[in-house]
Design a protein around this motif. Structure first.
Motif, mmCIF file in Angstrom:
data_model
loop_
_atom_site.group_PDB
_atom_site.id
_atom_site.type_symbol
_atom_site.label_atom_id
_atom_site.label_comp_id
_atom_site.label_asym_id
_atom_site.label_seq_id
_atom_site.Cartn_x
_atom_site.Cartn_y
_atom_site.Cartn_z
ATOM 1 N N ALA A 107 0.840 -1.200 0.000
ATOM 2 C CA ALA A 107 0.000 0.000 0.000
ATOM 3 C C ALA A 107 0.875 1.251 0.000
ATOM 4 O O ALA A 107 0.594 2.229 -0.699
ATOM 5 N N ASP A 108 1.977 1.204 0.768
ATOM 6 C CA ASP A 108 2.900 2.336 0.838
ATOM 7 C C ASP A 108 3.596 2.560 -0.504
ATOM 8 O O ASP A 108 3.704 3.697 -0.981
ATOM 9 N N LEU A 109 4.049 1.481 -1.138
ATOM 10 C CA LEU A 109 4.742 1.611 -2.421
ATOM 11 C C LEU A 109 3.813 2.174 -3.491
ATOM 12 O O LEU A 109 4.205 3.055 -4.272
ATOM 13 N N LEU A 110 2.578 1.677 -3.535
ATOM 14 C CA LEU A 110 1.655 2.156 -4.572
ATOM 15 C C LEU A 110 1.296 3.619 -4.349
ATOM 16 O O LEU A 110 1.100 4.380 -5.314
ATOM 17 N N SER A 111 1.235 4.028 -3.090
ATOM 18 C CA SER A 111 1.021 5.448 -2.797
ATOM 19 C C SER A 111 2.240 6.265 -3.212
ATOM 20 O O SER A 111 2.117 7.356 -3.791
ATOM 21 N N ASP A 112 3.446 5.724 -2.920
ATOM 22 C CA ASP A 112 4.674 6.426 -3.290
ATOM 23 C C ASP A 112 4.784 6.619 -4.795
ATOM 24 O O ASP A 112 5.406 7.578 -5.257
ATOM 25 N N ALA A 113 4.209 5.689 -5.578
ATOM 26 C CA ALA A 113 4.296 5.781 -7.033
ATOM 27 C C ALA A 113 3.582 7.000 -7.590
ATOM 28 O O ALA A 113 3.870 7.439 -8.716
ATOM 29 N N GLY A 114 2.648 7.573 -6.833
ATOM 30 C CA GLY A 114 1.942 8.762 -7.290
ATOM 31 C C GLY A 114 1.098 8.489 -8.527
ATOM 32 O O GLY A 114 0.593 7.384 -8.724
ATOM 33 N N THR A 115 0.973 9.495 -9.382
ATOM 34 C CA THR A 115 0.253 9.358 -10.651
ATOM 35 C C THR A 115 1.259 9.440 -11.786
ATOM 36 O O THR A 115 2.039 10.391 -11.876
ATOM 37 N N ILE A 116 1.261 8.420 -12.630
ATOM 38 C CA ILE A 116 2.163 8.393 -13.776
ATOM 39 C C ILE A 116 1.394 8.898 -14.991
ATOM 40 O O ILE A 116 0.332 8.375 -15.328
ATOM 41 N N VAL A 117 1.940 9.924 -15.621
ATOM 42 C CA VAL A 117 1.266 10.588 -16.734
ATOM 43 C C VAL A 117 2.119 10.447 -17.991
ATOM 44 O O VAL A 117 3.324 10.712 -17.964
#
Length: 328
Positions: A181-191
């Protein structure tokens, strides 16, 4: 004679401003109105059909023709948010002198062609890919974005369109799930955008691949790779590892490829860390050390604004109804 105050304004001058060459047949490598406004090529062209018509050799350029050219120029500048020197449209009967700012204005809108002052409304149909099943080796999903044809795809990105991807894991009950959950949050939004070059869209700076929000440092963020650089073979555009032991071998990556009018993103969540910690984070390995909770990928296709364009020339891109493939 060069286009300047005090000189005779030639049809050649007008045609260069309108189409890129004196003959009026067009040159997409020269700053001009039609290359940006019309079909263009590569990262040039919004696909608008009401382009500026060339004038024939020896013709007198009318006030109406000048007004058409200036109006298109202003529409492009307004679409981009490019600051240009205002030039008033002439009226029939006016004596028309060379517009001192015209050449610079056209160069500026040509150079700023992939900027956009605003966005359209997000397309979200089939944009949510979710699962609540458990996994502990790998989770993979493939998201496609399909355009009517290759030209529609170009116009979409050239006029300021983008594709946005974000991820989350909610409701996890163990240490491994919480770290995912932490890693996916850290990934942010990829545009992802079309051209690799820097551009500003709705006051936000983008490159080919841009990370918005999140935290940490990706090992791969392909800022110099946009959709126009994709090939038929997967290209890694984003990869980031977990930041907490013993899960630092876990990572998320996004690979991208294109086939004419279809963009394919393959997202892989690799749970590569050895399962040596119990679900509560203590003791020795435990077979129940799995990823649980609700895993979600959210994709939004954000089209350009048509506020200053004549028409939507890219249609409505569609996304597939993707699912997660889980390996345990």
């Amino acid at each position: 004679m060069a286009y300047s105050s005090g000189s005779v304004i030639l049809d050649d001058d007008y045609n260069i401003f309108a189409t890129g060459n004196a003959a009026g047949t067009g040159d997409d490598n020269v700053a001009n109105i039609n290359t940006v406004w019309g079909s263009g090529t590569g990262d040039k062209g919004y696909g608008q059909t009401n382009t500026v018509s060339a004038v024939s050799a020896g013709s007198t350029i009318t006030a109406t023709q000048w007004a058409t050219l200036l109006t298109r120029m202003t529409s492009i500048a307004n679409h981009q948010g490019t600051s240009i020197t205002a030039i008033s449209n002439p009226s029939a009967g006016d004596t028309i002198e060379a517009y001192a700012a015209l050449s610079t204005n056209i160069t500026n809108i040509f150079n700023n062609r992939n900027n956009a002052a605003a966005n359209g409304s997000d397309i979200t149909a089939n944009g949510t890919t979710t699962t609540s099943s458990t996994w502990d080796v790998r989770a993979v999903t493939t998201k496609t974005v399909t355009f009517a044809d290759a030209a529609s795809l170009r116009y979409f990105f050239n006029a300021g369109g983008m594709i946005r991807m974000s991820f989350s894991l909610t409701g996890g009950s163990d240490a491994k799930s919480l770290e995912w959950a932490d890693l996916l949050s850290d990934a942010g939004t990829i545009v992802v955008t079309g051209a690799a070059a820097s551009k500003t869209i709705a006051a936000v700076a983008y490159t080919g691949t841009t990370k918005i929000g999140g935290s940490g440092t990706p090992t791969t963020l392909a800022t110099g790779t946009g959709v126009f650089d994709y090939t038929g073979t997967d290209t890694l555009i984003f990869k980031q590892f977990a930041d907490s032991a013993p899960y630092t071998a876990n990572y998320i990556e996004i690979d991208a490829k294109i086939a004419t009018n279809v963009i394919t993103f393959t997202v892989t969540l690799e749970d590569a860390a050895a399962d040596t910690i119990a679900p509560d984070g203590s003791g020795s390995g435990n077979a129940l050390d799995v990823v649980d909770g609700t895993l979600t990928m959210t994709t939004a296709v954000r089209p350009p604004s048509t506020a200053n364009l004549n028409a939507n020339t890219w249609g409505t891109p569609t996304m597939n109804a993707a699912s997660w493939t889980l390996t345990s």
